[in-house]
Design an enzyme around this catalytic site. Sequence first.
Site, mmCIF file in Angstrom:
data_model
loop_
_atom_site.group_PDB
_atom_site.id
_atom_site.type_symbol
_atom_site.label_atom_id
_atom_site.label_comp_id
_atom_site.label_asym_id
_atom_site.label_seq_id
_atom_site.Cartn_x
_atom_site.Cartn_y
_atom_site.Cartn_z
ATOM 1 N N LYS A 13 0.845 -1.213 0.000
ATOM 2 C CA LYS A 13 0.000 0.000 0.000
ATOM 3 C C LYS A 13 0.871 1.250 0.000
ATOM 4 O O LYS A 13 0.419 2.339 0.378
ATOM 5 C CB LYS A 13 -0.937 0.008 1.226
ATOM 6 C CG LYS A 13 -1.881 -1.184 1.281
ATOM 7 C CD LYS A 13 -2.839 -1.194 0.095
ATOM 8 C CE LYS A 13 -3.680 -2.468 0.066
ATOM 9 N NZ LYS A 13 -4.405 -2.593 -1.223
ATOM 10 N N ARG A 14 2.106 1.069 -0.408
ATOM 11 C CA ARG A 14 3.083 2.172 -0.479
ATOM 12 C C ARG A 14 3.197 2.883 0.873
ATOM 13 O O ARG A 14 3.377 4.085 0.961
ATOM 14 C CB ARG A 14 2.726 3.167 -1.590
ATOM 15 C CG ARG A 14 2.505 2.518 -2.962
ATOM 16 C CD ARG A 14 3.695 1.678 -3.420
ATOM 17 N NE ARG A 14 3.542 1.165 -4.782
ATOM 18 C CZ ARG A 14 3.318 -0.133 -5.079
ATOM 19 N NH1 ARG A 14 3.213 -1.050 -4.126
ATOM 20 N NH2 ARG A 14 3.224 -0.513 -6.345
ATOM 21 N N ALA A 35 3.016 7.053 1.110
ATOM 22 C CA ALA A 35 2.041 7.663 0.186
ATOM 23 C C ALA A 35 1.015 8.525 0.909
ATOM 24 O O ALA A 35 0.032 8.948 0.301
ATOM 25 C CB ALA A 35 1.346 6.577 -0.617
ATOM 26 N N LEU A 46 -1.958 9.755 3.669
ATOM 27 C CA LEU A 46 -3.227 9.227 4.192
ATOM 28 C C LEU A 46 -3.690 8.018 3.390
ATOM 29 O O LEU A 46 -3.641 8.048 2.150
ATOM 30 C CB LEU A 46 -4.296 10.329 4.098
ATOM 31 C CG LEU A 46 -5.729 9.940 4.496
ATOM 32 C CD1 LEU A 46 -5.838 9.730 5.998
ATOM 33 C CD2 LEU A 46 -6.712 11.034 4.042
ATOM 34 N N GLY A 105 0.563 13.092 3.546
ATOM 35 C CA GLY A 105 0.857 12.755 4.937
ATOM 36 C C GLY A 105 2.215 12.096 5.125
ATOM 37 O O GLY A 105 2.763 12.107 6.232
ATOM 38 N N GLU A 144 4.308 14.899 5.797
ATOM 39 C CA GLU A 144 4.026 15.378 7.164
ATOM 40 C C GLU A 144 4.778 14.518 8.188
ATOM 41 O O GLU A 144 5.345 15.023 9.157
ATOM 42 C CB GLU A 144 2.519 15.344 7.429
ATOM 43 C CG GLU A 144 1.767 16.329 6.546
ATOM 44 C CD GLU A 144 0.271 16.353 6.809
ATOM 45 O OE1 GLU A 144 -0.379 15.293 6.706
ATOM 46 O OE2 GLU A 144 -0.245 17.443 7.128
ATOM 47 N N GLU A 175 -2.620 16.825 -1.870
ATOM 48 C CA GLU A 175 -3.952 17.009 -1.277
ATOM 49 C C GLU A 175 -4.818 17.926 -2.129
ATOM 50 O O GLU A 175 -6.010 17.682 -2.326
ATOM 51 C CB GLU A 175 -3.829 17.611 0.144
ATOM 52 C CG GLU A 175 -3.385 16.642 1.213
ATOM 53 C CD GLU A 175 -1.882 16.532 1.357
ATOM 54 O OE1 GLU A 175 -1.147 16.903 0.409
ATOM 55 O OE2 GLU A 175 -1.430 16.054 2.409
ATOM 56 N N ARG A 228 -6.469 16.174 -4.812
ATOM 57 C CA ARG A 228 -7.386 15.105 -4.380
ATOM 58 C C ARG A 228 -8.661 15.662 -3.740
ATOM 59 O O ARG A 228 -9.490 14.906 -3.242
ATOM 60 C CB ARG A 228 -6.708 14.203 -3.342
ATOM 61 C CG ARG A 228 -5.413 13.574 -3.808
ATOM 62 C CD ARG A 228 -5.550 12.116 -4.172
ATOM 63 N NE ARG A 228 -4.253 11.589 -4.556
ATOM 64 C CZ ARG A 228 -3.898 11.256 -5.791
ATOM 65 N NH1 ARG A 228 -4.767 11.383 -6.778
ATOM 66 N NH2 ARG A 228 -2.694 10.803 -6.051
#
Length: 268
Positions: free
Chosen positions: A30-31, A68, A70, A117, A120, A140, A143
């Site tokens: 899921k990276r 990747a 969130l 994220g 972050e 973000e 998206r």
Amino acid sequence: MLNVAQYTNLDLDTSRENGVWVVTLNRPTKRNALDAATIEELIELFSTAPRRGARAIVLAASGDHFCAGLDLIEHHKEDRSPADFMHVCLRWHEAFNKIEYGGVPVIAALKGAVVGGGLELASAAHVRIADASTYFALPEGQRGLFTGGGATIRVADLVGKARMIDMMLTGRVYQGQEAIDIGLAQYLVEGSSFDKAMELADRAAANLPLTNFAICSAISHMQNMSALDAAYAEAVVAGVVNTQPAARERLEAFANKTAARVRPNATA
Ligand code: 1HE
């Protein structure tokens, strides 16, 4: 000793004798996207590491990408309310504040995507190392989302608000020397960012723990204070740190001329 079996999305290696821990984000398929479970594991790990003897922590990732951001699939499936997502963000802040303010040096070994994220998370570490594959972005904006894991504080602090706003508005990607020049990472290596992170962690772990605690906690706290209060806090911290018995030994070594001197880097 920590029960390593309790982590599913993180891998923890505490086997090194000098107290350097390696924490690896371990959802490569899921990276290394950050779902709620991973955030809880980060909170548990980084809350307990300082009092369980970690002297420095390398934050690494399995697979080709650091993180990747969130977990967009979980977020989509959960169909969260504003209040739900506010609480999600508060857990992210809890995790990343534990990293930044925990008092143990955290060195991020970056590769591939460090996005949303993921950036972050990386920006909560004290030292960031990029390799040739590393790239940074805040997707973000594209998206239909907004940052919720502290980017408005930490990423803006690293690169300045104008660059952060541009990254979010236009999807701008930074990599290579340009990423270093604007402050997204302190090191760019030709080889493995993990090897460099281990080298730097070994160096940091050789410092006195109380000194590292001050470096990796007090400076961040002081950034949040007025100059007057920060100067006061600095004096108090220095009063404690600079009079620790172990510092006396190091000063004695300097006075006896047995301690290493500070020299410029060798030139080729
Ligand atoms: C994911 C995620 C994810 C990959 N959440 N599952 N973050 C983003 O907008 C980045 C979104 N991800 C990407 O742009 C790309 O996946 C990557 C550049 C990171 C990697 O590309 P690639 O070609 O190697 O992988 P892929 O084929 O896109 O994805 C492989 C799998 O990882 C696939 O799952 P599969 O089950 O179909 O195999 C993807 O769904 C999964 N995956 N990224 C969930 N992010 C507190 S607010 C924070 C705001 C944000 O962080 S916004 C998120 C920004």
